[in-house]
Design an enzyme around this catalytic site. Structure first.
Site, short mmCIF file in Angstrom:
data_model
loop_
_atom_site.label_atom_id
_atom_site.label_comp_id
_atom_site.label_asym_id
_atom_site.label_seq_id
_atom_site.Cartn_x
_atom_site.Cartn_y
_atom_site.Cartn_z
N ASP A 72 6.26 3.06 53.27
CA ASP A 72 6.64 3.34 51.89
C ASP A 72 7.84 4.28 51.81
O ASP A 72 8.24 4.88 52.81
CB ASP A 72 5.44 3.92 51.12
CG ASP A 72 4.70 5.01 51.89
OD1 ASP A 72 5.25 5.53 52.88
OD2 ASP A 72 3.57 5.33 51.52
N ASN B 88 -7.43 10.35 47.33
CA ASN B 88 -8.09 9.36 46.47
C ASN B 88 -8.30 8.03 47.20
O ASN B 88 -8.61 7.03 46.58
CB ASN B 88 -7.27 9.14 45.18
CG ASN B 88 -5.87 8.58 45.47
OD1 ASN B 88 -5.53 8.32 46.62
ND2 ASN B 88 -5.08 8.40 44.43
N HIS C 114 -5.98 6.37 48.94
CA HIS C 114 -4.84 5.46 49.02
C HIS C 114 -4.34 5.31 50.46
O HIS C 114 -4.49 6.20 51.28
CB HIS C 114 -3.71 5.85 48.05
CG HIS C 114 -2.88 7.04 48.42
ND1 HIS C 114 -2.49 7.99 47.50
CD2 HIS C 114 -2.32 7.43 49.59
CE1 HIS C 114 -1.75 8.90 48.08
NE2 HIS C 114 -1.63 8.59 49.36
N GLU D 126 -2.46 2.88 45.33
CA GLU D 126 -3.40 3.74 44.61
C GLU D 126 -4.66 2.95 44.26
O GLU D 126 -4.66 1.71 44.29
CB GLU D 126 -2.72 4.26 43.34
CG GLU D 126 -1.45 5.09 43.59
CD GLU D 126 -1.72 6.50 44.11
OE1 GLU D 126 -2.77 6.74 44.74
OE2 GLU D 126 -0.85 7.37 43.91
C1 GLP Z 1 1.35 10.18 51.20
C2 GLP Z 1 1.79 8.92 51.95
C3 GLP Z 1 0.63 8.30 52.69
C4 GLP Z 1 -0.13 9.37 53.45
C5 GLP Z 1 -0.69 10.40 52.52
C6 GLP Z 1 -1.51 11.48 53.20
O1 GLP Z 1 0.86 9.92 49.93
N1 GLP Z 1 2.36 7.92 51.13
O2 GLP Z 1 1.11 7.31 53.55
O3 GLP Z 1 -1.17 8.79 54.18
O4 GLP Z 1 0.41 11.00 51.87
O5 GLP Z 1 -0.70 12.50 53.70
P1 GLP Z 1 -1.17 13.61 54.70
O6 GLP Z 1 -1.32 12.97 56.01
O7 GLP Z 1 -0.05 14.62 54.68
O8 GLP Z 1 -2.43 14.16 54.16
#
Ligand code: GLP
Length: 220
Positions: free
Chosen positions: A62, A128, A130, A135
């Protein structure tokens, strides 16, 4: 789904690094990569290894809409600093967040994913549930698409920005069907803030309310 419990991110990074080496031995050509804090130790293991990735392709999950690749908050920049600068790939694809037409960008990215089937996909998970930026409520059949970020995601990701108003409200993300098309998938989740999302992913029903629960239907 196989659950591997680890003490900390360092151990998690090592476990995933071993999986990566196995996958490469089996002839993997394309890696699906993720941003966020959860894969950082994994990327560190790769940076510090003698692995040569220059014949491989990478595709990322993304990118925020509105940020250029040289913006320190962009996912392109994150990947360059944490992996690509040290370990260049033959080609590294991310969605572009600054194209005039998001629709065209979505088409372009889906074509890239079609041309480069993912052998090993790396994932984190949002609080959440995702995955990528899919989402809750996103169809399990979704391909790459333009996403309106949930308030909870904007809040969670504001820790990387000066102020919450600076967090982009949209992103372009691989869809859940794109993610499920990977031959194998490793999802990292650490800490209490992810506990609820993991409970839903592992123990709950397979439901679009918890995007990561889609992985229950994945063979590896
Ligand atoms: C963002 C990214 C996700 C990632 C998530 C969790 O929203 N788009 O791909 O998995 O954050 O991030 P973290 O690993 O920093 O908790």
């Amino acid at each position: 789904m196989k659950i591997i419990e680890v003490q900390d991110q360092i151990e998690g990074g090592k476990v995933a690094f071993d999986i990566l080496k196995e996958t490469l031995k089996e002839g993997a050509q394309t890696l699906g990569l993720a941003t966020g804090s959860s894969p950082l130790e994994f990327y560190k293991q790769i940076r510090e290894s003698d692995l040569d990735l220059s014949n491989l392709i990478s595709v990322n999950l993304d990118e925020y809409v509105g940020l250029t690749g040289d913006d320190p908050q962009s996912y392109r920049y994150f990947m360059e600093k944490n992996l690509f600068d040290a370990k260049p790939f033959k080609e590294s694809y991310l969605p572009s967040g600054v194209e005039e037409s998001a629709d065209q960008e979505v088409i372009r990215y889906n074509k890239i994913l079609e041309d480069h089937p993912v052998d090993l996909q790396i994932l984190g998970i949002g609080r959440n549930g995702h995955i990528g930026f899919n989402e809750p409520g996103t169809s399990f059949d979704s391909q790459t698409h333009l996403v309106q970020l949930d308030d909870s995601t904007i809040e969670a990701n504001s820790r990387f920005f000066d102020k919450i108003e600076d967090v982009p409200t949209q992103a372009i993300s691989m869809g859940i069907a794109n993610i499920l098309a990977a031959k194998s998938i490793v999802l990292f989740a650490y800490g209490e803030s992810k506990a609820q999302a993991i409970k839903g992913t592992v123990e709950g029903e397979r439901t679009e309310k918890v995007p990561a629960s889609a992985l229950q239907g994945h063979p590896n």
